[in-house]
Design an enzyme around this catalytic site. Sequence first.
Site, PDB file in Angstrom:
ATOM      1  N   ASP A  34       0.900  -1.141   0.027  1.00  0.00           N
ATOM      2  CA  ASP A  34      -0.016  -0.075  -0.053  1.00  0.00           C
ATOM      3  C   ASP A  34       0.834   1.470  -0.030  1.00  0.00           C
ATOM      4  OD1 ASP A  34      -2.095  -1.901   0.199  1.00  0.00           O
ATOM      5  OD2 ASP A  34      -2.740  -0.977   2.185  1.00  0.00           O
ATOM      6  N   PHE A  35       1.707   1.302   0.785  1.00  0.00           N
ATOM      7  CA  PHE A  35       2.877   2.423   0.757  1.00  0.00           C
ATOM      8  C   PHE A  35       3.447   2.673  -0.502  1.00  0.00           C
ATOM      9  CE2 PHE A  35       7.147   4.000   1.660  1.00  0.00           C
ATOM     10  CZ  PHE A  35       6.881   5.084   2.210  1.00  0.00           C
ATOM     11  N   PHE A  37       2.090   1.907  -3.443  1.00  0.00           N
ATOM     12  CA  PHE A  37       1.117   2.452  -4.278  1.00  0.00           C
ATOM     13  C   PHE A  37       0.845   3.935  -4.115  1.00  0.00           C
ATOM     14  CE2 PHE A  37      -3.261   3.316  -4.998  1.00  0.00           C
ATOM     15  CZ  PHE A  37      -3.473   2.780  -6.365  1.00  0.00           C
ATOM     16  N   SER A  83     -34.662  -5.864 -21.257  1.00  0.00           N
ATOM     17  CA  SER A  83     -34.832  -6.842 -20.435  1.00  0.00           C
ATOM     18  C   SER A  83     -34.374  -8.092 -20.782  1.00  0.00           C
ATOM     19  CB  SER A  83     -35.747  -6.341 -19.397  1.00  0.00           C
ATOM     20  OG  SER A  83     -37.038  -6.649 -20.099  1.00  0.00           O
ATOM     21  N   LEU A  84     -34.677  -9.017 -19.825  1.00  0.00           N
ATOM     22  CA  LEU A  84     -34.730 -10.629 -20.317  1.00  0.00           C
ATOM     23  C   LEU A  84     -36.101 -11.086 -20.082  1.00  0.00           C
ATOM     24  CD1 LEU A  84     -31.197 -11.512 -18.782  1.00  0.00           C
ATOM     25  CD2 LEU A  84     -31.654 -11.475 -21.082  1.00  0.00           C
ATOM     26  N   GLU A 113     -24.570 -17.711 -16.312  1.00  0.00           N
ATOM     27  CA  GLU A 113     -24.064 -16.776 -15.465  1.00  0.00           C
ATOM     28  C   GLU A 113     -24.550 -16.492 -14.670  1.00  0.00           C
ATOM     29  OE1 GLU A 113     -23.710 -13.202 -18.058  1.00  0.00           O
ATOM     30  OE2 GLU A 113     -22.772 -14.364 -19.657  1.00  0.00           O
ATOM     31  N   LYS A 115     -27.200 -14.104 -12.245  1.00  0.00           N
ATOM     32  CA  LYS A 115     -27.699 -12.826 -12.326  1.00  0.00           C
ATOM     33  C   LYS A 115     -27.693 -11.969 -11.194  1.00  0.00           C
ATOM     34  CE  LYS A 115     -32.191 -11.319 -14.107  1.00  0.00           C
ATOM     35  NZ  LYS A 115     -32.443 -10.263 -13.409  1.00  0.00           N
ATOM     36  N   ASP A 117     -27.755  -8.873  -8.734  1.00  0.00           N
ATOM     37  CA  ASP A 117     -29.006  -8.169  -8.288  1.00  0.00           C
ATOM     38  C   ASP A 117     -28.558  -6.653  -8.146  1.00  0.00           C
ATOM     39  OD1 ASP A 117     -31.609  -7.493  -7.927  1.00  0.00           O
ATOM     40  OD2 ASP A 117     -31.807  -8.619  -6.175  1.00  0.00           O
ATOM     41  N   TYR A 226     -21.690  -8.375 -20.726  1.00  0.00           N
ATOM     42  CA  TYR A 226     -22.375  -8.299 -22.106  1.00  0.00           C
ATOM     43  C   TYR A 226     -21.526  -7.400 -23.100  1.00  0.00           C
ATOM     44  CZ  TYR A 226     -25.822  -7.778 -25.657  1.00  0.00           C
ATOM     45  OH  TYR A 226     -26.456  -7.768 -27.016  1.00  0.00           O
ATOM     46  N   LYS A 312     -35.045 -17.307 -12.601  1.00  0.00           N
ATOM     47  CA  LYS A 312     -35.046 -16.506 -11.443  1.00  0.00           C
ATOM     48  C   LYS A 312     -35.010 -17.743 -10.062  1.00  0.00           C
ATOM     49  CE  LYS A 312     -36.702 -12.372 -11.422  1.00  0.00           C
ATOM     50  NZ  LYS A 312     -36.533 -11.153 -11.181  1.00  0.00           N
ATOM     51  N   CYS A 406     -51.137  -0.209  24.892  1.00  0.00           N
ATOM     52  CA  CYS A 406     -49.435   0.313  24.307  1.00  0.00           C
ATOM     53  C   CYS A 406     -48.486  -0.240  25.251  1.00  0.00           C
ATOM     54  CB  CYS A 406     -49.668   1.856  24.385  1.00  0.00           C
ATOM     55  SG  CYS A 406     -47.803   2.371  23.779  1.00  0.00           S
ATOM     56  N   CYS A 409     -46.814   2.838  27.126  1.00  0.00           N
ATOM     57  CA  CYS A 409     -47.557   3.914  27.607  1.00  0.00           C
ATOM     58  C   CYS A 409     -48.729   3.323  28.632  1.00  0.00           C
ATOM     59  CB  CYS A 409     -47.730   5.299  27.195  1.00  0.00           C
ATOM     60  SG  CYS A 409     -49.122   5.099  25.769  1.00  0.00           S
ATOM     61  N   CYS A 424     -51.344   3.671  19.058  1.00  0.00           N
ATOM     62  CA  CYS A 424     -51.665   4.097  20.347  1.00  0.00           C
ATOM     63  C   CYS A 424     -51.926   5.509  20.159  1.00  0.00           C
ATOM     64  CB  CYS A 424     -50.288   3.922  21.182  1.00  0.00           C
ATOM     65  SG  CYS A 424     -50.270   5.095  22.599  1.00  0.00           S
ATOM     66  N   CYS A 430     -46.790   9.509  24.870  1.00  0.00           N
ATOM     67  CA  CYS A 430     -46.191   8.133  24.698  1.00  0.00           C
ATOM     68  C   CYS A 430     -44.708   8.486  24.123  1.00  0.00           C
ATOM     69  CB  CYS A 430     -47.015   7.408  23.559  1.00  0.00           C
ATOM     70  SG  CYS A 430     -46.470   5.751  23.065  1.00  0.00           S
TER      71      CYS A 430
HETATM   72  S1  IVH Z   1     -27.490  -9.885 -20.064  1.00  0.00           S
HETATM   73  C1  IVH Z   1     -29.576  -8.045 -23.874  1.00  0.00           C
HETATM   74  N1  IVH Z   1     -26.368 -11.034 -17.899  1.00  0.00           N
HETATM   75  O1  IVH Z   1     -31.016  -8.538 -15.395  1.00  0.00           O
HETATM   76  C2  IVH Z   1     -29.079  -9.059 -22.645  1.00  0.00           C
HETATM   77  N2  IVH Z   1     -28.020  -9.392 -17.584  1.00  0.00           N
HETATM   78  O2  IVH Z   1     -33.584  -8.833 -16.539  1.00  0.00           O
HETATM   79  C3  IVH Z   1     -28.736  -8.126 -21.550  1.00  0.00           C
HETATM   80  N3  IVH Z   1     -28.536  -8.821 -15.004  1.00  0.00           N
HETATM   81  O3  IVH Z   1     -31.115  -5.398 -17.172  1.00  0.00           O
HETATM   82  C4  IVH Z   1     -28.663  -8.524 -20.323  1.00  0.00           C
HETATM   83  N4  IVH Z   1     -26.800 -10.200 -14.304  1.00  0.00           N
HETATM   84  O4  IVH Z   1     -29.366  -5.669 -15.296  1.00  0.00           O
HETATM   85  C5  IVH Z   1     -27.688 -10.012 -18.361  1.00  0.00           C
HETATM   86  N5  IVH Z   1     -25.222 -11.902 -15.979  1.00  0.00           N
HETATM   87  C6  IVH Z   1     -26.304 -11.214 -16.472  1.00  0.00           C
HETATM   88  C7  IVH Z   1     -26.989 -10.370 -15.777  1.00  0.00           C
HETATM   89  C8  IVH Z   1     -27.991  -9.506 -16.191  1.00  0.00           C
HETATM   90  C9  IVH Z   1     -27.800  -9.517 -14.104  1.00  0.00           C
HETATM   91  C10 IVH Z   1     -29.607  -7.893 -15.245  1.00  0.00           C
HETATM   92  C11 IVH Z   1     -29.446  -6.844 -16.037  1.00  0.00           C
HETATM   93  C12 IVH Z   1     -30.519  -6.869 -16.923  1.00  0.00           C
HETATM   94  C13 IVH Z   1     -31.537  -7.684 -16.148  1.00  0.00           C
HETATM   95  C14 IVH Z   1     -32.610  -8.194 -17.172  1.00  0.00           C
END
Ligand code: IVH
Length: 669
Positions: A34-35, A37, A83-84, A113, A115, A117, A226, A312, A406, A409, A424, A430
């Site tokens: 770290d130093f 760096f 979205s998916l 992969e 997913k 969150d 992606y 999911k 309550c 009180c 209450c 209270c």
């Molecule tokens: S691929 C066109 N891969 O899930 C494909 N999405 O419901 C683009 N997400 O909006 C998405 N992990 O925010 C992809 N390994 C992953 C992901 C992923 C999380 C999210 C992403 C997307 C949402 C889709």
Amino acid sequence: MTIKEAKIRVDALRKVIEEHNRRYYVESAPVISDFEFDLLMQELQGLERKYPELVDPVSPTQRVGSDLSEGFAQVAHRYPMLSLGNTYSEGELREFDARIAKAFDEPYEYVCELKFDGASISLTYVDGMLRRAVTRGDGVQGDDVIANVRTIRTIPLQLHGDSFPKEFEVRGEILLPHSSFERLNREREQQGEAPFANPRNAASGTLKMLDSKEVARRGLDNFIYYMPGNDLPFASHYESLQAAREWGFKVSEHTQKCGDISAVISFIRRWDTERKNLPYDTDGVVIKINSFAQQRALGFTAKTPRWAIAYKFKAEQALTKLLSVDYQVGRTGAITPVANLEPVRLAGTVVKRASLHNADQIALLDVRVGDMVYVEKGGEIIPKIVGVDAAKRSESLPPLQYISVCPECATPLVRLEGEAKHFCPNESGCPPQIVGRIIHFASRKAMNLEGLGDETVEQLYKNGLATNVGDLYSLRKSQIARLERMGDKSAENILQGLENSKNVPFARVLFALGIRYVGETTAKKLADAFGSLDALQSATAEQLLEVDEVGEQIAKSVLAFLGEEKNQLLLSKLREVGLRFTTDAQERISNELEGLTFVITGTLSRPREDWKLLIEQHGGKVASTLSGSTSYLLAGEKAGSKLQKAEKLQVKAINEAQFLELISKKNNV
Ligand code: IVH
């Protein structure tokens, strides 16, 4: 050193530092101390200070963030952020696979992969430098939050090597690991702020903050998953991810090629269990066709790619023993039953308490002390009890008796019509209601009283120094300094915070009062509509109902609050100490424009609202259409037809400078 030499050194330092950042943050395998760096970083900072012309937003020195808020520019996505499609069942997954199989005569493979969150992000690199970081927004355009994204150390500012396209985009998820999430929420609770419900909300909230210094502190992380584009130098998604990793991106190591749907299903089953050991939230598995050619052949529907699907996971549950039930009293008097549980691990954290919502929910579940209960994390901050394992109940457990008085009180509880919760009614006697109101008043989105955290408020109350928010403004330094863990310095801070609160706008003062159902937005609408406390106090129910988003319930609650004598006394006290009870618009600077009506047109140097505010502050009025009674037409560039109309009506048209002259006669505006 000449500037040329400096530039060479600066470029070299940036490259080396970025590489060490990557080794440290992405690979968790640093090769220098770290130093060492810090020494490199100091040298770079020194050079950038000496040669400001060399400062560049992609320099690693910029990762610390800044508290200069720039707002966010709206940017259109080059490729829409879709979205998916998703499913919770293996059966549907097999149907997805059957559709793919039908489309091709040739073999195909999947990439599985996790997913993640969090919040999705699109990053654009030009010549290997991070130039844009755009949120999903509505999928078509989003906010450029690059100042915040730069603070995330696992996102490269400059790429490694030289095999990347001149300009390209990657997409990924910004997330907040459990450890950072828990630290953040602990801090928020100490400061009297509402905790975030889950790491996803915290991540997307953080990404949209205007203060990137605070963002830098919160510990966001990311995974890239992606690379969109039609002219990438790869034949498959998997290859593109490997390359991304080599260029310095953080790509999850839990990414796997699967030859058929059975392999996909084993991956899913494995991760449904193993994800519990990950330091961040995942909510499923994403399954993608690997070959880019096959992806292109399958294409997209309006909303989702046909070549990918998300499986999911069901919300995680844990089974544990219900030890006892507490009843919490909120600042509005609402009672919440809270279960004390034998500690159990759930979705990355240890759970000891869970909500039981209300009496009906308890009756519905027929949950009893001593039962083995299922807890689940929903979207809310505290987990909830979703069921009882009846088979594990010993015969002798008595049904749970809901309280009738309550717990704080001893006042008999009431249950209002249409409300699921018991209340209450002892508002002014209270303790948790009194303390809760003061805590709410002091909180960041209300009066933002610095130094006045939950514990201090609690102490002030216990020592008889504050029983309502008005008392805060009579506190003396010596009184505060005497409290536990306080001293002169913290007392001064608190007094300064109270002093500063006299500048808090009326809308927030109104919110701070804690009138039931009057949240931040409603307070703002009421403040804008009435302009002052005086006007609000003389408003009728009908006038209140005219305000956007104000319904019966809110109107009733506002009238009841303002009608109560003790609240009126409190309001006069707060007015006396100098809190703001008028909006800016109502604050008169002069009467210079008294009796004058203006119409504003054309393009001006500042937004129209600013001019309107200025006119009103000097006693004038603004109308939207020209008429014989208009005094002036304030005309900017491209004023158009209104100019001719003004001429016809013999209304004098003035420009910005002439307008400013009007009001600067007596005032130095
Ligand atoms: S691929 C066109 N891969 O899930 C494909 N999405 O419901 C683009 N997400 O909006 C998405 N992990 O925010 C992809 N390994 C992953 C992901 C992923 C999380 C999210 C992403 C997307 C949402 C889709």
